[in-house]
Design an enzyme around this catalytic site. Sequence first.
Site, PDB file in Angstrom:
ATOM      1  N   ILE A  12       0.824  -1.214   0.000  1.00 40.70           N
ATOM      2  CA  ILE A  12       0.000   0.000   0.000  1.00 40.70           C
ATOM      3  C   ILE A  12       0.858   1.265   0.000  1.00 40.70           C
ATOM      4  O   ILE A  12       0.450   2.300  -0.512  1.00 40.70           O
ATOM      5  CB  ILE A  12      -0.996  -0.008   1.193  1.00 40.70           C
ATOM      6  CG1 ILE A  12      -2.105   1.035   0.989  1.00 40.70           C
ATOM      7  CG2 ILE A  12      -0.270   0.184   2.518  1.00 40.70           C
ATOM      8  CD1 ILE A  12      -3.248   0.913   1.990  1.00 40.70           C
ATOM      9  N   GLY A  33       3.184  -4.688  11.150  1.00 37.34           N
ATOM     10  CA  GLY A  33       2.327  -4.839   9.974  1.00 37.34           C
ATOM     11  C   GLY A  33       2.302  -3.609   9.093  1.00 37.34           C
ATOM     12  O   GLY A  33       3.311  -2.952   8.862  1.00 37.34           O
ATOM     13  N   ASP A  35       1.054  -0.733   9.674  1.00 32.55           N
ATOM     14  CA  ASP A  35       1.384   0.470  10.447  1.00 32.55           C
ATOM     15  C   ASP A  35       2.893   0.723  10.419  1.00 32.55           C
ATOM     16  O   ASP A  35       3.361   1.826  10.121  1.00 32.55           O
ATOM     17  CB  ASP A  35       0.882   0.305  11.883  1.00 32.55           C
ATOM     18  CG  ASP A  35       0.962   1.568  12.720  1.00 32.55           C
ATOM     19  OD1 ASP A  35       1.119   2.666  12.161  1.00 32.55           O
ATOM     20  OD2 ASP A  35       0.862   1.441  13.954  1.00 32.55           O
ATOM     21  N   SER A 118      -7.629  -4.596  10.691  1.00 28.61           N
ATOM     22  CA  SER A 118      -7.825  -5.524  11.824  1.00 28.61           C
ATOM     23  C   SER A 118      -7.629  -6.994  11.487  1.00 28.61           C
ATOM     24  O   SER A 118      -7.804  -7.840  12.356  1.00 28.61           O
ATOM     25  CB  SER A 118      -9.196  -5.333  12.494  1.00 28.61           C
ATOM     26  OG  SER A 118      -9.182  -4.192  13.317  1.00 28.61           O
ATOM     27  N   TYR A 122      -4.446  -8.189  14.864  1.00 28.68           N
ATOM     28  CA  TYR A 122      -5.660  -7.952  15.649  1.00 28.68           C
ATOM     29  C   TYR A 122      -6.670  -9.096  15.527  1.00 28.68           C
ATOM     30  O   TYR A 122      -7.645  -9.142  16.252  1.00 28.68           O
ATOM     31  CB  TYR A 122      -6.303  -6.617  15.272  1.00 28.68           C
ATOM     32  CG  TYR A 122      -5.616  -5.405  15.871  1.00 28.68           C
ATOM     33  CD1 TYR A 122      -4.349  -5.474  16.429  1.00 28.68           C
ATOM     34  CD2 TYR A 122      -6.255  -4.185  15.889  1.00 28.68           C
ATOM     35  CE1 TYR A 122      -3.729  -4.363  16.977  1.00 28.68           C
ATOM     36  CE2 TYR A 122      -5.644  -3.056  16.436  1.00 28.68           C
ATOM     37  CZ  TYR A 122      -4.380  -3.160  16.988  1.00 28.68           C
ATOM     38  OH  TYR A 122      -3.777  -2.055  17.536  1.00 28.68           O
TER      39      TYR A 122
END
Length: 180
Positions: A12, A33, A35, A118, A122
Amino acid sequence: MKAIISLYKGDITKLNVDAIVNAANRSLLGGGGVDGAIHRAAGSELLEFNRKLGGCETGEAKISPGFKLPAKFIIHTVGPVWQGGNCNEDKLLENCYLNSLRLTVKNNIKTIAFPAISTGVYGFPLERATNIAVKTVIKFLENDDTIEKVIFACFDERTYQVYEATLESEKIPFEIYSID
């Protein structure tokens, strides 16, 4: 709905769009991840900027510049940690998409890319999260004529296949997005 829906498999942080969405943690100061990848690609200015944002609650969203990314902006949203499905996880995840889209409109953003919020550490079940993502985005776009393109950015083949199957089962026309 005038927006084009696109499906992309890859990183991304490489997308040249107005905004990418970061599946952030509540501190907004980086993590693992997507982030961590976004923070590394954007550079240290992102961390400095985000310190001033004061964190973000689950389901909410905040915006920052893209810094060294091709994207002009980063919309940070905090997805819910999966706890079995009885702790309002579905609604919180829906709010991640809705609040990100509201910031998109508020900031005159025309093109946006979402990761599978998520579904990594998560633990949100991928098929369930994808269904929420697609339905929430499509419903929002039915009442919006400002957003031109929404890209579902899938990091791996399994995520890509689940998004593709969900879009096809919902009879939502989409294009394959490539940066090649």
